[in-house]
Enzyme design. Structure first.
Site, short mmCIF file in Angstrom:
data_model
loop_
_atom_site.label_atom_id
_atom_site.label_comp_id
_atom_site.label_asym_id
_atom_site.label_seq_id
_atom_site.Cartn_x
_atom_site.Cartn_y
_atom_site.Cartn_z
N LYS B 78 29.35 34.54 42.82
CA LYS B 78 29.23 35.90 43.38
C LYS B 78 27.97 36.56 42.83
O LYS B 78 27.63 36.39 41.65
CB LYS B 78 30.48 36.70 43.00
CG LYS B 78 30.60 38.07 43.67
CD LYS B 78 31.92 38.73 43.24
CE LYS B 78 32.12 40.10 43.88
NZ LYS B 78 33.40 40.71 43.46
N SER B 173 36.24 42.44 47.02
CA SER B 173 34.82 42.41 47.28
C SER B 173 34.19 41.02 47.18
O SER B 173 33.03 40.85 47.54
CB SER B 173 34.11 43.34 46.29
OG SER B 173 34.31 42.88 44.96
N SER B 197 39.75 42.09 43.76
CA SER B 197 38.56 41.60 44.47
C SER B 197 38.46 40.09 44.62
O SER B 197 37.67 39.61 45.42
CB SER B 197 37.29 42.12 43.79
OG SER B 197 37.03 43.43 44.23
#
Lengths: 503, 526
Positions: B78, B173, B197
């Site tokens: 990420k 996210s 997330s």
């Protein structure tokens, strides 16, 4: 009322007029503001009650440590700009603080030396404000639960300029907290630029908060000087004000007896102990004048202008800041142990034992002074003078060991001859061209009555030149020996008489 | 049958036996990333360094000295983890073009185990969101939008333009990481989990999403959202793989003082056959409003599955759950306000051209660098931290947080081993629908089932369970005791085996398939 304070302003002025002892500054350069102005504006001129000044101090002492409080960067004075900056110091995203054990130990030592109780659990907080030399936008400090609280510091000063009339006072220590130093901003006005140096950013500080127990510049100066000596003795800070290792902010207010404290101002930018006394006394006087002329005191930050000898409002500190304190989430509570609470299976490398540190504290200046007075029979004020100069007490003791002369007599040579010579030439004790061995040699000659006292001074004057001659060589060269042979003396006397027969 | 056997028995074995080389594996992943570019899962593809790493790995295999199961395995990270030499953007204008000089501890550990870093995955700006729709690089598309399963079920409205409006979000996210794993462009990915997330997008994309216990994995190098809740998350195709990743990432890090001191021993998951000694808790407060009937039914079915296998299934209560969202909002925004203070344009990142004064420069930099969501959270966070509000909001929220954590302690103390809950309220929403609501409302809704675990610091995992009526993945969440990851994953693995979640049928994957990607047996790496 102002605890531990001399009382009302007229007494404060007396104290202000006194020679600061142990004074960091030579005669003739004393805090004039207090004297001159204090004399010119009598307190309570309009029939009002006298004023009581109240002085509290916040002192930032840079911790003497190889690396910074939360990062592995080196700590070093006057290194090339931005050469000692880790990713964390520059607040690169994703970096985390890692507490430096040495800094914690230094704070514990200092806390113990200042009679504080050490909190076995203390916490770190973030204090937010935007400034170019504060890269993270917040400073990590200890706002809620600091590492040490409720201590005291005793300091001495003399009254009415008389070295023999010393009084000892005590100021309460509210707390000692660990926190990060900021970087440095250099404003280049011509090019409209601010240059930022982050070498200092993140260096460990101990903030020592002193309660408002002082009442004049001399007291503040004496308290700070004593603190400085303690820090240097402990080695927890080098505490050199000129290098910014010891920074003092003074909170000053005045009020009438029986009334609540007045609005206080904070005076910053004080970079020597001499200026501290001046700044505080100036600020007291300014507030009194302001109030007596019907004005009010603003709760503001003022800077001391050492050239003009006065305090002026600081422009960039206008308005009240809300620091939006918040617990530092990346540091667990700082847990300290004592012999009782120390878990048996704990790795000693990983824990800090308060008792262990306590047992290893060196003699503090007050104890050292007592010992000097007791052991050598010197006067208390002499012990202050000996400790006031780095290495002087050791020099004195070394001379005493090597001579037959009584310490009481040696002290005169140390304080009057050695010290004044060093001062005149701006030398430290370590830089003295005359070693303790040479001085002892000389004093032995004197003690054995081989030379007179005035001859000894002559020899000493020769020794300062540092030409490598021994006192005895100089005595021989210059024929300064005292004559011990009675016959020889008689012959000389006879010769003199014979030469003056007609008189 | 052994559809999710994982890395250890499949890819790693193939690498060891030379049936496939790390370079081939890497090249195929890179090709698949290219052909699935429309998913927008990656912000940066580090093709060159990935191939170099694969080459190094290949040498190790040739010498017969691979570094372990992860050697040569392509992974994605990420884009809020620092990677030395590869851009780290947080999907924000503030950090666009920012190249970190250091690797996050978790990234370094993966590289040290021989993993091949393919690139950085898309997210909501600074991980603030639950859709992966609010980053400067645009929204991430859920690979399942293009699956045969979804296409079959979704009512064809008219023509091909509808496909454009029909695509569903990944959740967030860590949507880029979830999409990357789900579309087989990598074998595992790192996400971060502050309020859900990692688990939320894992549920929407049909992959395993593990949020380990707070303090088990280092956060050093993870650009923080809420320091006291952030945990690096693990996204994989199966539970076994999550255990492999956990084994290589967990443990004390001297650079993160909040990691546990004890050594972590990597473990292999046993094949549980007997669940009769297990006690599964069903927290009644998770019957949240807005929970779709479909998911509710699936949840009951899962509970029955355990019951029928002999496990004890009990209803439990976590009474303070209802305060969790509002409490989270206060704590989150306060830490955000603080953490974002460093982005002033001086040391790194975006700097505005405004030169009137330092203050103006700060203001313009932050206005230009942050989106509305980030700025909104900074504003409310600073409000909560004001001296006159601190006690009223921040301190109170901290107290409530303690109550929420205590709820879990009590339940676990009562003998419950694992909690079983839904991960999301419904399956993934179409993008057009999702953006009708603002980020704050959506986050408050979407995090509702996941963020209590962050408040309490507990380990939790999403296990893909079934497809919804629309042909989209639905997952369930298991929450375990602190630092009892082995127990949690063991139960999750048992459940995974029972539910036989289907493999995504993607045109792009088929095209690249030669047995390593799409073949069910090779779907994962352990």
């Amino acid at each position: 009322a102002a605890r531990g304070c001399g009382g009302v302003w007229h007494r404060a002025r007396q104290c202000g007029a006194g020679r600061p002892w142990p004074g960091p500054f030579p005669r003739g350069q004393r805090a004039v503001a207090c004297n001159a102005r204090g004399g010119a504006v009598p307190a309570g001129k309009s029939g009002l009650a006298p004023w009581i000044p109240v002085v509290g101090l916040e002192i930032h002492a840079q911790i003497s440590s190889n690396s910074k409080l939360f990062s592995g960067s080196q700590v070093q004075f006057a290194a090339p700009p931005n050469s000692l900056v880790s990713f964390f110091d520059a607040s690169l995203p994703g970096t985390l603080p890692v507490l430096n054990r040495r800094c914690v130990e230094a704070a514990v030592m200092t806390g113990l030396a200042l009679n504080c109780s050490i909190n076995k659990k203390s916490l770190f907080d973030r204090k937010h404000y935007f400034y170019a030399d504060l890269p993270a936008g917040y400073q990590i400090t200890q706002q809620r639960v600091p590492i040490a609280v409720n201590g005291s510091l005793s300091y001495s000063l003399c009254i009415d300029n008389k070295m023999s009339q010393m009084v000892t006072k005590t100021v309460r220590i509210k707390q000692i907290q660990l926190e990060q130093d900021s970087g440095k901003s250099l404003h280049d006005d011509t090019r409209c630029q601010t240059l930022v140096d982050l070498n200092r950013a993140g260096v460990g500080l101990m903030e020592v908060v002193m309660e408002p127990d002082m009442c004049c510049g001399e007291e503040a100066a004496a308290a700070v000087r004593e603190l400085q000596l303690i820090l240097q003795t402990l080695g927890s800070s080098q505490a050199v004000m000129a290098e910014g290792q010891l920074r003092v902010d003074a909170n000053v207010s005045v009020h009438h007896p029986g009334e609540p404290y007045g609005v206080r101002t904070e005076v910053k930018n004080i970079n020597s102990i001499r200026f501290l006394a001046k700044a505080v006394d100036y600020e007291i006087q300014r507030q009194i004048e302001e109030l007596e002329n019907g004005g009010t005191i603003l709760n503001e930050t003022r800077a001391f202008d050492s050239k003009l000898g006065c305090t002026v409002p600081m422009r960039d500190k206008e308005g009240k800041q809300d620091y939006r304190f918040m617990p530092e989430p990346n540091l667990p509570p700082l847990i300290l142990y004592d012999a009782k609470s120390l878990p048996a299976n704990m790795n000693h490398q990983q824990v800090i034992n308060i008792d262990w540190i306590h047992e290893r504290l060196p003699d503090l200046p007050s104890v050292k002074r007592e010992k000097l007075v007791e052991q050598y029979g010197i006067l208390p004020e002499h012990s202050f003078a000996l400790l006031n100069e780095d290495g002087l007490a050791e020099f004195f003791e070394s001379v005493v060991k090597q001579t037959q002369m009584k310490p009481k007599k040696v002290i005169g040579w140390i304080l009057n001859d050695l010290l004044s010579y060093l001062k005149q030439h701006s030398l430290t004790v370590k830089e003295s061209p005359v070693s303790s061995f040479l001085l002892a040699d000389l004093l032995n000659l004197l003690e054995k009555k081989e030379i007179s006292s005035s001859a000894a001074k002559q020899v000493l004057a020769e020794l300062w030149k540092g030409e490598g001659k021994t006192p005895l060589e100089i005595v021989k060269e210059q024929k300064l020996e005292l004559l011990q042979d009675q016959k020889e003396l008689e012959q000389i006397c006879q010769a003199v008489i014979d030469g003056h027969e007609n008189e | 049958a052994a559809m999710k056997d994982g890395l250890r028995s499949q890819v790693s074995a193939a690498l060891k036996e030379g049936r496939v080389t790390p370079t081939e594996l890497c090249q195929r992943c890179l090709a698949l990333i290219k052909s699935t570019k429309f998913l927008n899962a990656y912000i940066t593809v580090a093709e060159e360094t990935a191939l170099k790493q694969a080459e190094e790995s290949e040498k190790r295999y040739k010498r017969g000295q691979p570094l372990g199961v992860l050697d040569g395995i392509p992974i994605a990270v990420k884009d809020n983890f620092n990677t030395a030499g590869i851009e780290t953007t947080c999907a924000s204008n503030m950090l666009k073009g920012y190249i970190s000089p250091y690797n996050a501890t978790v990234v370094q550990k993966l590289l040290d185990h021989g993993a091949v870093l393919l690139g950085k995955t898309n997210l909501d700006e600074f991980a603030m969101g639950s859709g992966s729709t609010d980053g400067v690089f645009g929204p991430v598309r859920n690979p399942w939008s293009y699956s045969e399963q979804y296409k079959e079920k979704s009512v064809p409205k008219s023509h091909s333009e509808d496909e454009e409006s029909n695509w569903v979000i990944t959740g967030g996210s860590s949507g880029g990481s979830a999409a990357a794993v789900s579309s087989f462009t990598c074998f595992a990915a790192l996400g971060s989990d502050t309020g859900g997330s990692t688990r939320n997008p894992a549920a929407h994309c049909g992959v395993v999403g593990l949020k380990p216990t707070y303090g088990l994995i280092s956060r050093h190098g993870l650009i923080p959202l809420v320091n006291s809740m952030d945990v690096p998350g693990i996204l994989t195709r199966c539970v076994d793989d999550a255990a492999v990743l956990l084994g290589s990432l967990a443990g004390h890090d001297p650079k993160d003082s909040t990691t546990i001191q004890d050594d972590f021993k990597p473990f292999e998951l046993p094949n549980l056959t007997d669940v009769s000694k297990l006690s599964i808790g069903i927290p009644k407060e998770y019957h949240a409003s807005g929970l779709s009937s479909e998911i509710l039914a699936l949840w009951s079915k899962a509970a029955d599955l355990f019951k029928n296998a002999g496990a004890k299934v009990v209803e439990v209560s976590l009474p303070h759950t209802r305060y969790s969202i509002v409490c989270y909002h206060v704590l989150c925004t306060a830490e955000v306000a603080s953490n974002m203070a460093r982005f002033d344009g001086l040391e790194y990142g975006h700097r505005s051209d405004t030169k009137d004064s330092t203050e103006r420069m700060y203001a313009a930099t932050r206005r230009e660098g942050f989106n509305d969501v980030v700025r909104g959270r900074i504003l409310s966070g600073n409000y909560f931290l004001l001296k006159q509000n601190y006690e009223k909001y921040f301190v109170k929220a901290q107290k409530v947080r303690r109550l929420i954590a205590n709820d879990f302690v009590k339940v676990f103390r009562s003998g419950v081993d694992i909690l079983l809950t839904p991960t999301t309220l419904s399956d993934a929403a179409p993008y057009t629908e999702f953006i009708q609501e603002d980020n704050r409302t959506r986050s408050a809704q979407d995090d509702i089932l996941t963020q209590a675990a962050n408040m309490a610091g507990l380990p939790a995992i999403n296990v893909p369970t079934a497809l919804s009526e629309r042909g989209l993945p639905v997952g369930l969440q298991f929450i375990g005791r602190s630092f009892q990851e082995k127990q949690l994953l063991t139960v999750a693995k048992w459940f995974e085996k029972q539910v036989q979640f289907p493999v995504i049928q993607l045109e792009e994957v088929k095209r690249h398939d030669d047995g390593v990607f799409q073949h069910q047996k090779s779907a994962s790496f352990s």
